[in-house]
Design a protein around this motif. Structure first.
Motif, PDB file in Angstrom:
ATOM      1  N   LEU A  93      19.968 -31.966 -15.791  1.00  0.00           N
ATOM      2  CA  LEU A  93      19.636 -33.056 -14.868  1.00  0.00           C
ATOM      3  C   LEU A  93      18.188 -32.960 -14.392  1.00  0.00           C
ATOM      4  O   LEU A  93      17.501 -33.975 -14.275  1.00  0.00           O
ATOM      5  CB  LEU A  93      20.589 -33.048 -13.671  1.00  0.00           C
ATOM      6  N   ASP A  94      17.721 -31.748 -14.120  1.00  0.00           N
ATOM      7  CA  ASP A  94      16.317 -31.568 -13.725  1.00  0.00           C
ATOM      8  C   ASP A  94      15.370 -32.041 -14.821  1.00  0.00           C
ATOM      9  O   ASP A  94      14.363 -32.695 -14.549  1.00  0.00           O
ATOM     10  CB  ASP A  94      16.034 -30.109 -13.383  1.00  0.00           C
ATOM     11  N   ALA A  95      15.692 -31.695 -16.071  1.00  0.00           N
ATOM     12  CA  ALA A  95      14.847 -32.116 -17.190  1.00  0.00           C
ATOM     13  C   ALA A  95      14.847 -33.640 -17.310  1.00  0.00           C
ATOM     14  O   ALA A  95      13.801 -34.254 -17.517  1.00  0.00           O
ATOM     15  CB  ALA A  95      15.338 -31.473 -18.490  1.00  0.00           C
ATOM     16  N   TYR A  96      16.011 -34.250 -17.149  1.00  0.00           N
ATOM     17  CA  TYR A  96      16.123 -35.713 -17.223  1.00  0.00           C
ATOM     18  C   TYR A  96      15.304 -36.366 -16.111  1.00  0.00           C
ATOM     19  O   TYR A  96      14.516 -37.280 -16.351  1.00  0.00           O
ATOM     20  CB  TYR A  96      17.588 -36.131 -17.136  1.00  0.00           C
ATOM     21  N   LEU A  97      15.482 -35.889 -14.891  1.00  0.00           N
ATOM     22  CA  LEU A  97      14.792 -36.495 -13.752  1.00  0.00           C
ATOM     23  C   LEU A  97      13.289 -36.238 -13.774  1.00  0.00           C
ATOM     24  O   LEU A  97      12.512 -37.014 -13.214  1.00  0.00           O
ATOM     25  CB  LEU A  97      15.397 -36.001 -12.442  1.00  0.00           C
ATOM     26  N   SER A  98      12.861 -35.172 -14.448  1.00  0.00           N
ATOM     27  CA  SER A  98      11.425 -34.881 -14.512  1.00  0.00           C
ATOM     28  C   SER A  98      10.667 -35.945 -15.307  1.00  0.00           C
ATOM     29  O   SER A  98       9.465 -36.117 -15.121  1.00  0.00           O
ATOM     30  CB  SER A  98      11.179 -33.503 -15.130  1.00  0.00           C
ATOM     31  N   LEU A  99      11.367 -36.670 -16.173  1.00  0.00           N
ATOM     32  CA  LEU A  99      10.734 -37.717 -16.977  1.00  0.00           C
ATOM     33  C   LEU A  99      10.905 -39.111 -16.364  1.00  0.00           C
ATOM     34  O   LEU A  99      10.294 -40.067 -16.834  1.00  0.00           O
ATOM     35  CB  LEU A  99      11.299 -37.708 -18.393  1.00  0.00           C
ATOM     36  N   ALA A 100      11.729 -39.204 -15.333  1.00  0.00           N
ATOM     37  CA  ALA A 100      11.933 -40.505 -14.681  1.00  0.00           C
ATOM     38  C   ALA A 100      10.750 -40.797 -13.763  1.00  0.00           C
ATOM     39  O   ALA A 100      10.147 -39.873 -13.206  1.00  0.00           O
ATOM     40  CB  ALA A 100      13.233 -40.479 -13.887  1.00  0.00           C
ATOM     41  N   PRO A 101      10.415 -42.074 -13.594  1.00  0.00           N
ATOM     42  CA  PRO A 101       9.340 -42.416 -12.658  1.00  0.00           C
ATOM     43  C   PRO A 101       9.675 -41.913 -11.249  1.00  0.00           C
ATOM     44  O   PRO A 101      10.809 -42.051 -10.785  1.00  0.00           O
ATOM     45  CB  PRO A 101       9.304 -43.951 -12.697  1.00  0.00           C
ATOM     46  N   ALA A 102       8.695 -41.312 -10.586  1.00  0.00           N
ATOM     47  CA  ALA A 102       8.906 -40.707  -9.270  1.00  0.00           C
ATOM     48  C   ALA A 102       9.460 -41.719  -8.265  1.00  0.00           C
ATOM     49  O   ALA A 102      10.329 -41.383  -7.448  1.00  0.00           O
ATOM     50  CB  ALA A 102       7.609 -40.101  -8.761  1.00  0.00           C
ATOM     51  N   ALA A 103       8.984 -42.951  -8.331  1.00  0.00           N
ATOM     52  CA  ALA A 103       9.460 -43.977  -7.397  1.00  0.00           C
ATOM     53  C   ALA A 103      10.957 -44.251  -7.588  1.00  0.00           C
ATOM     54  O   ALA A 103      11.686 -44.454  -6.609  1.00  0.00           O
ATOM     55  CB  ALA A 103       8.660 -45.266  -7.577  1.00  0.00           C
ATOM     56  N   ASP A 104      11.415 -44.223  -8.846  1.00  0.00           N
ATOM     57  CA  ASP A 104      12.837 -44.442  -9.121  1.00  0.00           C
ATOM     58  C   ASP A 104      13.686 -43.302  -8.568  1.00  0.00           C
ATOM     59  O   ASP A 104      14.766 -43.522  -8.013  1.00  0.00           O
ATOM     60  CB  ASP A 104      13.084 -44.588 -10.625  1.00  0.00           C
ATOM     61  N   VAL A 105      13.198 -42.076  -8.747  1.00  0.00           N
ATOM     62  CA  VAL A 105      13.932 -40.909  -8.239  1.00  0.00           C
ATOM     63  C   VAL A 105      13.998 -40.946  -6.714  1.00  0.00           C
ATOM     64  O   VAL A 105      15.046 -40.691  -6.117  1.00  0.00           O
ATOM     65  CB  VAL A 105      13.292 -39.598  -8.738  1.00  0.00           C
ATOM     66  N   GLU A 106      12.875 -41.297  -6.077  1.00  0.00           N
ATOM     67  CA  GLU A 106      12.850 -41.392  -4.610  1.00  0.00           C
ATOM     68  C   GLU A 106      13.807 -42.472  -4.117  1.00  0.00           C
ATOM     69  O   GLU A 106      14.537 -42.264  -3.142  1.00  0.00           O
ATOM     70  CB  GLU A 106      11.428 -41.673  -4.126  1.00  0.00           C
ATOM     71  N   GLN A 107      13.822 -43.610  -4.791  1.00  0.00           N
ATOM     72  CA  GLN A 107      14.722 -44.708  -4.385  1.00  0.00           C
ATOM     73  C   GLN A 107      16.178 -44.283  -4.560  1.00  0.00           C
ATOM     74  O   GLN A 107      17.011 -44.553  -3.690  1.00  0.00           O
ATOM     75  CB  GLN A 107      14.439 -45.967  -5.215  1.00  0.00           C
ATOM     76  N   ALA A 108      16.507 -43.631  -5.654  1.00  0.00           N
ATOM     77  CA  ALA A 108      17.869 -43.171  -5.877  1.00  0.00           C
ATOM     78  C   ALA A 108      18.286 -42.144  -4.829  1.00  0.00           C
ATOM     79  O   ALA A 108      19.415 -42.188  -4.310  1.00  0.00           O
ATOM     80  CB  ALA A 108      18.002 -42.583  -7.281  1.00  0.00           C
ATOM     81  N   SER A 109      17.380 -41.243  -4.486  1.00  0.00           N
ATOM     82  CA  SER A 109      17.669 -40.240  -3.451  1.00  0.00           C
ATOM     83  C   SER A 109      17.901 -40.919  -2.106  1.00  0.00           C
ATOM     84  O   SER A 109      18.825 -40.548  -1.376  1.00  0.00           O
ATOM     85  CB  SER A 109      16.516 -39.251  -3.338  1.00  0.00           C
ATOM     86  N   ALA A 110      17.087 -41.898  -1.781  1.00  0.00           N
ATOM     87  CA  ALA A 110      17.251 -42.628  -0.516  1.00  0.00           C
ATOM     88  C   ALA A 110      18.591 -43.350  -0.481  1.00  0.00           C
ATOM     89  O   ALA A 110      19.271 -43.362   0.549  1.00  0.00           O
ATOM     90  CB  ALA A 110      16.099 -43.605  -0.324  1.00  0.00           C
TER      91      ALA A 110
END
Length: 115
Positions: A93-110
């Motif tokens: 999951l870390d490897a997958y999320l490392s390639l995702a756009p940071a804004a998308d990861v932040e929005q998903a976390s929020a």
């Protein structure tokens, strides 16, 4: 029943991925006359890596679920093996999320924090 459906789905996914990889390997990314090679696109390469990491995470989670189901039925379950499977899921999951756009990861976390 659920385990059988998940096993069939995993087998279908594996077969689909193998067929797709085989056809892409034989064609060397050729997608028709006058069309660019799909293997030369940098964005496509990142997406391919993301799909690979996503599939690794999916497979690792499936392995973890199978082990958890086995542990419920048997007293022979090994905590060390469970820890290794959890670590495998987290790395994928870390490897997958490392390639995702940071804004998308932040929005998903929020979105998760709002639940």
């Amino acid at each position: 029943m659920y385990h059988e459906m998940r096993t069939i789905s995993k087998e279908f996914l594996t077969l689909t991925l193998l067929l797709s990889a085989t056809s892409r390997n034989y064609t060397k990314g050729f997608d028709g006359p006058g069309r660019p090679n799909i293997e030369d696109d940098a964005e496509n390469n990142i997406q391919t890596q993301q799909y690979g990491f996503r599939n690794e995470a999916w497979s690792a989670m499936d392995d973890l679920y199978v082990e958890l189901e086995y542990g419920q039925r048997s007293s022979d379950s090994d905590a060390g093996e469970l820890a290794a499977l959890v670590q495998k899921v987290m790395l994928a999951l870390d490897a997958y999320l490392s390639l995702a756009p940071a804004a998308d990861v932040e929005q998903a976390s929020a979105n998760l924090l709002r639940r």
